[in-house]
Design an enzyme around this catalytic site. Sequence first.
Site, PDB file in Angstrom:
ATOM      1  N   CYS A 171      41.168  85.977  62.431  1.00 14.89           N
ATOM      2  CA  CYS A 171      40.219  84.938  62.810  1.00 14.89           C
ATOM      3  C   CYS A 171      39.194  85.535  63.777  1.00 14.89           C
ATOM      4  CB  CYS A 171      40.853  83.720  63.456  1.00 14.89           C
ATOM      5  SG  CYS A 171      42.010  82.861  62.396  1.00 14.89           S
ATOM      6  N   ARG A 196      37.406  89.968  60.345  1.00 13.27           N
ATOM      7  CA  ARG A 196      38.664  89.525  60.966  1.00 13.27           C
ATOM      8  C   ARG A 196      39.367  88.460  60.149  1.00 13.27           C
ATOM      9  NH1 ARG A 196      38.536  91.092  66.647  1.00 13.27           N
ATOM     10  NH2 ARG A 196      40.411  89.863  66.891  1.00 13.27           N
ATOM     11  N   TRP A 222      41.397  83.489  59.031  1.00  7.24           N
ATOM     12  CA  TRP A 222      42.440  84.099  58.205  1.00  7.24           C
ATOM     13  C   TRP A 222      43.611  83.126  58.305  1.00  7.24           C
ATOM     14  CZ3 TRP A 222      47.488  85.845  58.616  1.00  7.24           C
ATOM     15  CH2 TRP A 222      47.940  86.661  57.577  1.00  7.24           C
ATOM     16  N   ASN A 252      42.326  80.907  67.368  1.00  9.23           N
ATOM     17  CA  ASN A 252      42.915  82.081  66.723  1.00  9.23           C
ATOM     18  C   ASN A 252      44.346  82.186  67.230  1.00  9.23           C
ATOM     19  OD1 ASN A 252      43.531  84.571  65.619  1.00  9.23           O
ATOM     20  ND2 ASN A 252      42.405  85.725  67.169  1.00  9.23           N
ATOM     21  N   GLY A 253      45.305  82.326  66.331  1.00  7.40           N
ATOM     22  CA  GLY A 253      46.705  82.464  66.756  1.00  7.40           C
ATOM     23  C   GLY A 253      47.580  81.434  66.068  1.00  7.40           C
ATOM     24  N   GLU A 258      49.110 107.642  53.594  1.00 12.47           N
ATOM     25  CA  GLU A 258      47.806 107.030  53.872  1.00 12.47           C
ATOM     26  C   GLU A 258      47.012 106.831  52.564  1.00 12.47           C
ATOM     27  OE1 GLU A 258      46.074 105.487  55.904  1.00 12.47           O
ATOM     28  OE2 GLU A 258      43.977 105.941  55.521  1.00 12.47           O
ATOM     29  N   LYS A 288      45.862 103.109  50.948  1.00  6.37           N
ATOM     30  CA  LYS A 288      44.486 102.725  50.604  1.00  6.37           C
ATOM     31  C   LYS A 288      44.418 102.159  49.189  1.00  6.37           C
ATOM     32  CE  LYS A 288      43.405 102.766  53.942  1.00  6.37           C
ATOM     33  NZ  LYS A 288      43.505 103.339  55.255  1.00  6.37           N
ATOM     34  N   GLU A 293      45.898  98.587  49.160  1.00  7.79           N
ATOM     35  CA  GLU A 293      45.187  97.498  49.815  1.00  7.79           C
ATOM     36  C   GLU A 293      43.823  97.211  49.232  1.00  7.79           C
ATOM     37  OE1 GLU A 293      43.976  99.770  53.986  1.00  7.79           O
ATOM     38  OE2 GLU A 293      44.310  97.632  54.053  1.00  7.79           O
ATOM     39  N   HIS A 328      65.364 113.421  44.468  1.00 11.69           N
ATOM     40  CA  HIS A 328      66.409 112.515  44.967  1.00 11.69           C
ATOM     41  C   HIS A 328      66.192 111.092  44.462  1.00 11.69           C
ATOM     42  CE1 HIS A 328      67.955 115.702  47.523  1.00 11.69           C
ATOM     43  NE2 HIS A 328      66.701 115.968  47.833  1.00 11.69           N
ATOM     44  N   LYS A 353      41.261  92.378  59.228  1.00  3.31           N
ATOM     45  CA  LYS A 353      41.153  93.662  59.927  1.00  3.31           C
ATOM     46  C   LYS A 353      42.099  93.748  61.124  1.00  3.31           C
ATOM     47  CE  LYS A 353      39.021  97.582  60.761  1.00  3.31           C
ATOM     48  NZ  LYS A 353      39.465  98.692  59.899  1.00  3.31           N
TER      49      LYS A 353
HETATM   50  O1  M6R Z   1      43.961  98.003  64.471  1.00  2.00           O
HETATM   51  P1  M6R Z   1      45.190  98.828  64.192  1.00  2.00           P
HETATM   52  O2  M6R Z   1      44.899 100.272  64.071  1.00  2.00           O
HETATM   53  O3  M6R Z   1      46.300  98.546  65.161  1.00  2.00           O
HETATM   54  O4  M6R Z   1      45.690  98.322  62.779  1.00  2.00           O
HETATM   55  C1  M6R Z   1      46.875  98.801  62.227  1.00  2.00           C
HETATM   56  C2  M6R Z   1      46.989  98.421  60.773  1.00  2.00           C
HETATM   57  O5  M6R Z   1      46.960  97.020  60.640  1.00  2.00           O
HETATM   58  C3  M6R Z   1      45.845  99.015  59.939  1.00  2.00           C
HETATM   59  O6  M6R Z   1      45.802 100.394  60.033  1.00  2.00           O
HETATM   60  C4  M6R Z   1      46.012  98.612  58.460  1.00  2.00           C
HETATM   61  O7  M6R Z   1      47.153  99.212  57.937  1.00  2.00           O
HETATM   62  C5  M6R Z   1      44.762  99.004  57.681  1.00  2.00           C
HETATM   63  N1  M6R Z   1      44.266  97.880  56.950  1.00  2.00           N
HETATM   64  C6  M6R Z   1      45.000 100.123  56.736  1.00  2.00           C
HETATM   65  O8  M6R Z   1      43.854 100.506  56.068  1.00  2.00           O
END
Ligand code: M6R
Length: 629
Positions: free
Chosen positions: A2, A31, A81, A107-108, A498, A502, A505, A521, A624
């Site tokens: 949010c 956000r 969100w 927000n929350g 990583e 990507k 997501e 394994h 985000k």
């Molecule tokens: O703001 P932060 O670095 O604490 O966020 C951590 C994760 O939420 C963030 O890296 C998330 O996994 C990303 N969307 C990945 O691309």
Amino acid sequence: MCGIVGFAGNKTACGKPLEVCMQGLKRLEYRGYDSAGVALAAAGMDTVAVRKKSGRLANLAADIERSPMPDATVGIGHTRWATNGEPSDVNAHPHTSQDGKIAIIHNGIIENAETLRLDLQTEGYTFLSATDTEVAAKLLGKIANTIIEETGKPDLFEALRRMARMLTGAFTILAVDVRQPDIVVGARHDSPLVVGLGDGENFLGSDVAAFVAYTKEAMELDQDQAVCISGDTVTVTDFDGNPVTDSKRFTVDWDASASEKGGWDSFMDKEIHEEPAAVHNTLLGRFNEDGEIKLDELHIDPEVFKQIDKIIVVACGTASYAGMVAKYAIEHWVRIPVEVELAHEFRYRDPILTPRTLVVAISQSGETMDTLMAVRHAREQGSRVLAICNTQGSTIPRESDAVLYTHAGPEIAVASTKAFVAQIVAAYLLGLYFAQVKNTLYRDEIHQILDQLKAMPEKIQWVLDNDVEPIEEAAKKLLDAKSFLFLGRHVGYPVAMEGALKLKEIAYTFTEGFAAGELKHGPIALVEPGEPVVIIVPSSRGRNVLHNKVISAIEEVKARGAFTVVVAEVGDPDAEKYADVVFWRPECATLLSPLVDVVPLHLFAFDLAKLKGYDVDKPRNLAKSVTVE
Ligand code: M6R
């Protein structure tokens, strides 16, 4: 999660409050983007003017275009969100008091909302939505009216503080009231809120992006504080009304243009191409020509560092993979154990924390609730916490003992890219600093590593310039793939994780990233003809053993019909032999290779998602900043 913006400034009603809210929401949309709304107040209004729409901010903008909103003196805006109630017009914020005189955004998650709702219902209050926020709106309206009955005049600031004392859970709440059309009030508990200080106007925002187009002067708010802004004043108190006079001020170190696309089609594309700058800027000013690391900003006595005998990195998602990469380097350079723990698992396993443990919290946003909770737990147990963070004024650095900022610039796309490389660099600087104070590396060794780090922006740029075609080719060929496997070893293992994250997501593809050694394994059972397997190959120089082992893994999956995409050092003949597609990277030291290996993987996920027609900046279901646990 949010985005929140508030504006107070005009003595006479005009269009600025709406303009500031819409500008702020545009910059905060990363956000959350399930719905958006604004509320405006001005003298003479009987009820607040509210407009809200489900879906992207563009829906709200189009609605306002069709049917303009009135001029105002103050305004609040929200981009959501959804945590509580599905994304819909009715559940969108702002929500209003029963008499419509007050509007709030939130927000929350308010954990005692259901109890409060039942109490209010028995008193005759009615609810339109399924949200906890509407409960707070009705409650605030009730408290505000009680204060008027008690004192004969409205006092929204006091009403908000009284309500804040009654709520449990996490919240940032902003409110406006038509009976006090010159102020916006806010309160925060376990959720972010910063103040923007303008000239004859003041702002509130979830982060500085909300108001950076208008002012770069900002002020932090601490946990359990309330704020009241008018055009000329900013008043901060605790929830009991005691004045707070020592709020920390800071100047935002980036321009509004940095949070705009600036000619790029998407923020993600722009941010991947900013990876060289993110590395360069994070190194800047942190060491002198003699190779001496200078981290004076940490404000921790070097003697304290000398005593540290264990590091625990806490982080989530991409930031945790940066931590995993750093583990290899720091253990190698400093010879102390480094554990890396997902922040949400950390405090529930009763970790062993002593005053000689340094907990390193890595977070781009500085607001990730899971990481914040881990920080608090570590400090309660008597350990020191150092934050590696990209966002000034955010909560995690504020609650840590020290902070090492990454200078990646604002990261807007939900998928983290440039922050990842900047986090690795910051963690490496920390490792080298440890090596310096503990004398575990010679000065010339540190010097040499710093020289190698300085060369990395150019090497990343090489990948950006030279790998475009093979990456596009691979994305086209693999457009219909139902799943992917990513393999890596040593520092290539977190890079594989990583790269896999990507794809999940932003390209919505089932993908697993794992250590190449695990292949036999279990995971090799997943390989059938055509299965795409992406492998990060270590250099054949240096850790030759690892190179050969990873090449064997490629042979094994290839023998079972896999389609192999290989990230390898320029000219590696083994990689070429077994790869269907190669993403080349320039020569570099093994420990620094994640900084280049990850770049084609970011681009590959980006290309695949674009080809599938997805919104790369705002993938479904995500936000985000994950500010709820
Ligand atoms: O703001 P932060 O670095 O604490 O966020 C951590 C994760 O939420 C963030 O890296 C998330 O996994 C990303 N969307 C990945 O691309």
